[in-house]
Write a protein that holds these residues in place. Structure first.
Motif, PDB file in Angstrom:
ATOM      1  N   THR A  43      11.313  -3.748 -14.702  1.00  0.00           N
ATOM      2  CA  THR A  43      11.492  -3.052 -13.434  1.00  0.00           C
ATOM      3  C   THR A  43      10.328  -2.131 -13.097  1.00  0.00           C
ATOM      4  O   THR A  43      10.324  -1.509 -12.031  1.00  0.00           O
ATOM      5  CB  THR A  43      12.793  -2.219 -13.467  1.00  0.00           C
ATOM      6  N   ARG A  44       9.357  -2.017 -13.999  1.00  0.00           N
ATOM      7  CA  ARG A  44       8.213  -1.129 -13.785  1.00  0.00           C
ATOM      8  C   ARG A  44       7.073  -1.875 -13.107  1.00  0.00           C
ATOM      9  O   ARG A  44       6.778  -3.026 -13.441  1.00  0.00           O
ATOM     10  CB  ARG A  44       7.718  -0.559 -15.124  1.00  0.00           C
ATOM     11  N   VAL A  45       6.419  -1.206 -12.165  1.00  0.00           N
ATOM     12  CA  VAL A  45       5.267  -1.771 -11.471  1.00  0.00           C
ATOM     13  C   VAL A  45       4.042  -0.915 -11.770  1.00  0.00           C
ATOM     14  O   VAL A  45       4.076   0.306 -11.603  1.00  0.00           O
ATOM     15  CB  VAL A  45       5.505  -1.839  -9.948  1.00  0.00           C
ATOM     16  N   PHE A  46       2.965  -1.552 -12.221  1.00  0.00           N
ATOM     17  CA  PHE A  46       1.723  -0.871 -12.547  1.00  0.00           C
ATOM     18  C   PHE A  46       0.652  -1.345 -11.557  1.00  0.00           C
ATOM     19  O   PHE A  46       0.417  -2.543 -11.429  1.00  0.00           O
ATOM     20  CB  PHE A  46       1.278  -1.184 -13.968  1.00  0.00           C
ATOM     21  N   THR A  47       0.032  -0.404 -10.865  1.00  0.00           N
ATOM     22  CA  THR A  47      -1.031  -0.717  -9.918  1.00  0.00           C
ATOM     23  C   THR A  47      -2.328  -0.096 -10.413  1.00  0.00           C
ATOM     24  O   THR A  47      -2.347   1.069 -10.819  1.00  0.00           O
ATOM     25  CB  THR A  47      -0.698  -0.171  -8.520  1.00  0.00           C
ATOM     26  N   TYR A  48      -3.399  -0.876 -10.419  1.00  0.00           N
ATOM     27  CA  TYR A  48      -4.680  -0.317 -10.847  1.00  0.00           C
ATOM     28  C   TYR A  48      -5.837  -0.951 -10.086  1.00  0.00           C
ATOM     29  O   TYR A  48      -5.705  -2.012  -9.469  1.00  0.00           O
ATOM     30  CB  TYR A  48      -4.854  -0.426 -12.359  1.00  0.00           C
ATOM     31  N   ASP A  49      -6.974  -0.227 -10.107  1.00  0.00           N
ATOM     32  CA  ASP A  49      -8.177  -0.654  -9.383  1.00  0.00           C
ATOM     33  C   ASP A  49      -9.391  -0.175 -10.163  1.00  0.00           C
ATOM     34  O   ASP A  49      -9.319  -0.033 -11.388  1.00  0.00           O
ATOM     35  CB  ASP A  49      -8.161  -0.118  -7.948  1.00  0.00           C
ATOM     36  N   THR A  50     -10.490   0.078  -9.475  1.00  0.00           N
ATOM     37  CA  THR A  50     -11.728   0.447 -10.166  1.00  0.00           C
ATOM     38  C   THR A  50     -11.657   1.842 -10.791  1.00  0.00           C
ATOM     39  O   THR A  50     -12.539   2.205 -11.577  1.00  0.00           O
ATOM     40  CB  THR A  50     -12.924   0.409  -9.197  1.00  0.00           C
ATOM     41  N   ARG A  51     -10.640   2.609 -10.448  1.00  0.00           N
ATOM     42  CA  ARG A  51     -10.523   3.969 -10.995  1.00  0.00           C
ATOM     43  C   ARG A  51      -9.646   4.024 -12.237  1.00  0.00           C
ATOM     44  O   ARG A  51      -9.521   5.085 -12.851  1.00  0.00           O
ATOM     45  CB  ARG A  51      -9.947   4.911  -9.932  1.00  0.00           C
ATOM     46  N   LYS A  52      -9.037   2.908 -12.624  1.00  0.00           N
ATOM     47  CA  LYS A  52      -8.101   2.901 -13.740  1.00  0.00           C
ATOM     48  C   LYS A  52      -8.331   1.672 -14.615  1.00  0.00           C
ATOM     49  O   LYS A  52      -8.910   0.677 -14.168  1.00  0.00           O
ATOM     50  CB  LYS A  52      -6.657   2.896 -13.232  1.00  0.00           C
ATOM     51  N   TYR A  53      -7.858   1.743 -15.840  1.00  0.00           N
ATOM     52  CA  TYR A  53      -7.825   0.569 -16.702  1.00  0.00           C
ATOM     53  C   TYR A  53      -6.390   0.333 -17.147  1.00  0.00           C
ATOM     54  O   TYR A  53      -5.552   1.245 -17.137  1.00  0.00           O
ATOM     55  CB  TYR A  53      -8.751   0.711 -17.909  1.00  0.00           C
TER      56      TYR A  53
END
Length: 303
Positions: free
Chosen positions: A62-72
């Motif tokens: 049920t968890r959603v993880f969103t990431y981009d160039t600022r996160k790993y």
């Protein structure tokens, strides 16, 4: 934009020529997409994931993880997830990489490091943290080896060791340590996951599996769910359905044969579970996947 990120982006733009590019650096894979993608099911093994252009969304339970160039993103056990690229275009394609995390390499590094107190509480086996130049710089040097492949045998192990060190010093260091420590709860859950992945077609008793890990049933269930965001039986169902899907797409088996092969006794139950996970009946899903695979060369050329 930081210099390490710019360097990574330029190097990967040259080498990430397809949707997924295996590289001469062991454990390093590059990804490229010229547009947003539909949610896709896959199994993440222990790995570090980093985006140098675009963004992505990964769902675990049920968890959603969103990431981009600022996160790993880091995965510490084998996890069935749903993921999709959320930002990409022909002018600004999605570019990312993954680097496998070897528990043995983590353990070897820990032998020479001072002991660090870690939080005993269990966390999901998937996490997102802020990306800093301390981690970007060695990753850029690792990817730059693709321009000097003769240096890979000597330099890649040294740079990967530095990357692991930076991860251990970072926000997810405590969780990463746990995958290398025999007897840790994460190590015990990882052993149970490996057993389920090997014996997914068999019936099993959670009490017996808990005893194999050295935990009581309530403790095992609690820690397993904390790491995977699902119960052991739900995890087995996900693995069964992933394998059935692979068999239908790659081997050409029909739904009934694939369902029986992965442990289902009822074709109707298999179809219900399949539709619940993938959103459509098996035959329709497989037809759509095969059409996507046939179109893949054109997509890669467009990138």
């Amino acid at each position: 934009m930081s210099q390490p990120l710019m360097t990574l982006r330029q190097t990967m733009a040259r080498h990430a020529t397809g949707l997924q590019t295996e590289t001469p650096v062991p454990g390093l894979v590059l990804f490229h997409s010229v547009g947003q993608t539909l949610p896709m099911e896959s199994v993440y093994r222990p790995r570090l994931c980093m985006i140098v252009q675009g963004s992505k969304q990964v769902r675990l339970g049920t968890r959603v993880f969103t990431y981009d160039t600022r996160k790993y993103l880091i995965a510490t056990v084998d996890l069935p997830v749903t993921s999709c690229v959320t930002q990409a275009s022909a002018d600004m394609p999605y570019l990312s990489l993954s680097l496998d995390l070897d528990p043995a390499e983590v353990a070897a590094l820990l032998l020479g490091a001072p002991p660090v107190a870690t939080d005993a509480r269990m966390s999901p086996g998937l996490a997102v943290s802020a990306l800093t130049d301390d981690l970007l710089c060695p990753m850029a040097r690792l990817v730059n080896l693709l321009d000097r492949t003769g240096d890979i045998p000597v330099l890649a192990p040294l740079i990967k060791r530095e990357i692991l060190y930076r991860l251990l010093q970072g926000e997810q260091g405590g969780q990463l340590r746990q995958i290398a420590l025999a007897g840790s709860h994460l190590s015990q859950v990882s052993g149970a996951i490996a057993w389920i992945r090997q014996h997914y077609a068999q019936a099993f008793d959670v009490d017996t599996l808990a005893r194999q890990t050295g935990m009581s049933t309530p403790s095992f269930y609690r820690h397993f769910r904390a790491v995977t965001m699902m119960s052991p039986l739900q995890y087995r169902t996900r693995i069964r359905l992933h394998e059935a899907r692979r068999r239908m797409v790659s081997v050409g088996e029909d739904a009934a044969r694939a369902g029986f092969a992965v442990g289902y006794e009822s074709p109707s139950q298999f179809s219900r579970d399949y539709r619940r996970l993938f959103g459509v009946p098996p035959a329709r899903d497989v037809a759509a996947l095969r059409a996507t695979l046939r179109a893949m060369p054109q997509r890669q050329q467009a990138g």
